[in-house]
Structure formats: structure tokens, C-alpha cells
Write an enzyme that holds these catalytic residues in place. Sequence first.
Site, PDB file in Angstrom:
ATOM      1  N   ARG A 260       0.851  -1.106   0.041  1.00  0.00           N
ATOM      2  CA  ARG A 260      -0.023  -0.048   0.080  1.00  0.00           C
ATOM      3  C   ARG A 260       1.027   1.166   0.082  1.00  0.00           C
ATOM      4  NH1 ARG A 260      -4.573  -1.847   4.817  1.00  0.00           N
ATOM      5  NH2 ARG A 260      -4.867  -3.621   3.922  1.00  0.00           N
ATOM      6  N   ARG A 275       3.109   2.039   9.788  1.00  0.00           N
ATOM      7  CA  ARG A 275       2.598   2.311   8.399  1.00  0.00           C
ATOM      8  C   ARG A 275       3.622   2.071   7.516  1.00  0.00           C
ATOM      9  NH1 ARG A 275      -2.809   3.570   7.810  1.00  0.00           N
ATOM     10  NH2 ARG A 275      -3.500   4.508   9.798  1.00  0.00           N
ATOM     11  N   GLU A 347      -4.583   0.179  15.850  1.00  0.00           N
ATOM     12  CA  GLU A 347      -5.331  -1.107  15.038  1.00  0.00           C
ATOM     13  C   GLU A 347      -4.417  -2.290  14.801  1.00  0.00           C
ATOM     14  OE1 GLU A 347      -6.903  -1.780  10.684  1.00  0.00           O
ATOM     15  OE2 GLU A 347      -6.949   0.288  11.357  1.00  0.00           O
ATOM     16  N   SER A 350      -9.127  -5.279  11.224  1.00  0.00           N
ATOM     17  CA  SER A 350     -10.370  -4.856  11.104  1.00  0.00           C
ATOM     18  C   SER A 350     -11.355  -6.076  10.618  1.00  0.00           C
ATOM     19  CB  SER A 350     -10.416  -3.745  10.080  1.00  0.00           C
ATOM     20  OG  SER A 350     -10.060  -2.640  10.686  1.00  0.00           O
ATOM     21  N   ARG A 389       2.560  -5.353  13.067  1.00  0.00           N
ATOM     22  CA  ARG A 389       2.155  -4.583  14.187  1.00  0.00           C
ATOM     23  C   ARG A 389       1.990  -5.609  15.476  1.00  0.00           C
ATOM     24  NH1 ARG A 389      -2.513  -0.265  12.094  1.00  0.00           N
ATOM     25  NH2 ARG A 389      -1.510   0.567  10.533  1.00  0.00           N
TER      26      ARG A 389
END
Length: 429
Positions: A260, A275, A347, A350, A389
Site C-alpha cells: 500500500r 505504517r 489498530e 479490522s 504490528r
Amino acid sequence: MIDIKLIRENPDLVRNGLRLRGAAEDSLKDLFVLERKRRSLIQQVDELRSKRNILQEEINKAEACKKSAIIDQTKEISARIKEIDAELSEKEEGFSNIILQLPNIPHSTVPSGKDSQSNQEIKRWGKRPEFSFKPKPHWELGEALKILDPKRATKITGSRFSLFMGIGARLERGLINFMLDLHTKEHGYKEVSPPFLVNSETMTGTGQLPKFADDLFRCAETDYWLIPTAEVPLTNIHRDEILQVDDLPLLYTAYTPCFRKEAGTYGKESRGLIRQHQFDKVELVRLTRPEDSYSHLERLLLDAEEVLKRLNLAYRVMALCTGDLGFSASKTYDLEVWMPGLDAFVEISSCSNFEDFQARRCGMKYRPESSAKPEYLHTLNGSGLAIGRTVAAILENFQEEDGTIKIPEALYPYMGERVIYTENKLSLQ
């Protein structure tokens, strides 16, 4: 893709849903105009083709002296059909461009709000670690332990890429295997090893295209895109297929790297593993009957939670508000793990129900009964979990004052070590 029948029959519901999501209502107005024109053109073409068929029959029966006039009339109708078809093609392209960029309608249980400040906490689990010293962020710990090397990663590629070294690479691999084993052996998912490159039709099916093209990496002069998540190839496995009701539910899991652009700045999140342009993730996908999908969403959430419980990492569950929902989602829960070095919840997963939004784009249906008309199924997906993460959370939550890291017990079979020491010294203590 939103059901056009819903737009026609319940426009107020759609308008309100788009308003809650902050979407431009002008797009919906344009859609209605195009739809009315499109339906009118379709009706005209159908009537002209019917008339042409009648004339064709008359030609076969008519006397020779009359055939020429009928043939000329038939040619005029064919020419008019060709003109309308061209106009219809233009209107259908415009219609498709608009409807493919409209987000999904929020479920009635989704809290209203403009942004993440309106997300609602559902529950918490676990105890945050207490330290007699100020905990360090994971990037400082990783560099000191020589298991993360961001400088050389930047040299090799550029910013926001990672280089795991030694026990750091083994920790990453151990987490992948731990998560896949948990989801396949205990949660009932079938493991898949999908392509990491997909075509535009596949990206369109799950909602990445056309709206988010600028956020994706594309291979130059090809129709190949690097996947932003394994959700994309896993959901598209059954694109343009009609499944039987006995086939459902289908549960798939896969480890893949994800790519991404992650444009913008995120403060502390721009450092370390939070990120990244390339990161690893274990993904969970469920294909279900519509009446079962929301019970599957709760099950999906529990599957992701179980990873954090086994690793003894404190977390909270947030229900995303209407303004913070992802483009394709009808309802989403975020799992946020506690990061003491960042002094914040971050986070890590999701879990979303897309209802029939992706299935319509992918052409995925099922037969409720053997002789029944096919219906669109529902799709769901969630991270189970993001690997980088999770590594960051382990480093921050299990750090010791001397800079060593205790490895969670659940990873002992995958690691062989119990403690990560500085200078990459390992311990079986």
C-alpha cells in the site's frame, strides 16, 4: 456495489446512508438521471427489435413488388437500433462509473459520526503491563537488539520498508505459522496460497478499483496490481460462480505480503512497523448466506481476538462509526492492541461484513435450493492478524528494563527461544 433495485425502490434509505458516510449526494442524482435514460433507451431498442422481427416475417411472405419497401424500412430500423445502442453504451458506461464509486450503505446498528472520534468502544480484554521504567517504542528496541534495521531497508528500497534480521525474522515467521495453525486447526479455515499480483477485474470486485487506484501499486505496462491485502484474491476465488447452499459457509485464510502507498503523515505512526508500504498479514475471509452473515461477523471477530488472547496482549474492540467505515463495508469492528511504547491503542485488525456489496461486483451467487433462482451471497473479511504490528506489540509489551524481550508462551513451539537478548543472544531459560 449497491443494489440498483434498492436505489430505485428505496432512494431515501440510500440517500440517508450516503449522507451518513459523507458521500456526495450529487453522484446519486446523476445516477438516477442516467438510470432513467438508460431504461428508456433499452425500452426503445426492445420495441424497435420487435418491430424489425415482424418486418422480417413480412418480407418472407410479401410479394416481390412489396419486398423492396419493407426491406428499406427494416434497414432504417436497424440503423436506428445501432444509433441507440451506441448511446446506450455511453449511458451504461457513465452509470457503471458512478455506481462503482458509491460506498456501501451502513448497517442500522452502525453508530453515526463523522470520523474516528465517534467510534464506540465495545469491550476490553487483558491487563496492560506495568513498568518500573519508561517503556521504549518498538523501533528503538528493535534497533538496539539488532533485529530491525530500518536504515539498511531504506538503502535497499526507500522509506517505510522493513528489514528483519536474525531472531527478528524468525519471530515474524513464527507468528505467521502460529496464526495459520490456529485458524486452520481450531477455527475451521482452509489455508490458501494465492497470487500476490491480480488483475483490474479482481481489484474491482472487492472495491479497490476504480476509486482507490492512486493508493495502490501497479506494475508498469501491465494489468497487474500488487495486492493491498489477501482479501482481494481470496474473495475473488469464486468470482462469476454460482455456489450451492450446501457449499456455504466457505472459510479461507492466507498469509501474504501486502502493498500500500500509505500516503500522508501519521506522526509517530510514520516510524517503525505501523505504517509500511510492504507488510505481512494473515487474512480471514468468510462467504456466507445473507441470513447468517452477522453471526459470522461476531465469529470472525472472536477468531481475531483469540490470537491476541493467546499472545496475552491487551486490546479493545471498537465499532466504527458511519464516517469511519471502509468503502465496501456495511459494518466493521476494529481490534486495537495496547502499545505501551506509543502510549496508545493501535489498530491491529479490522473485521467487516460487506453484505452483498462485493458479491454484486464479483458476480458471486448461490442457490438457496437446488431449483431456486440464484441469489447474491454475503462476504466478510478480517485480519488475523497484521504481522508487523503484532511484532511491534510483542516488543513493546514484553520488554524488560535491560532491553531484553520475553517471548509469549504461545510462540515457544515456533521459536525455540524464551528471551531475545541484545546482540541477538538467545536463551532457552
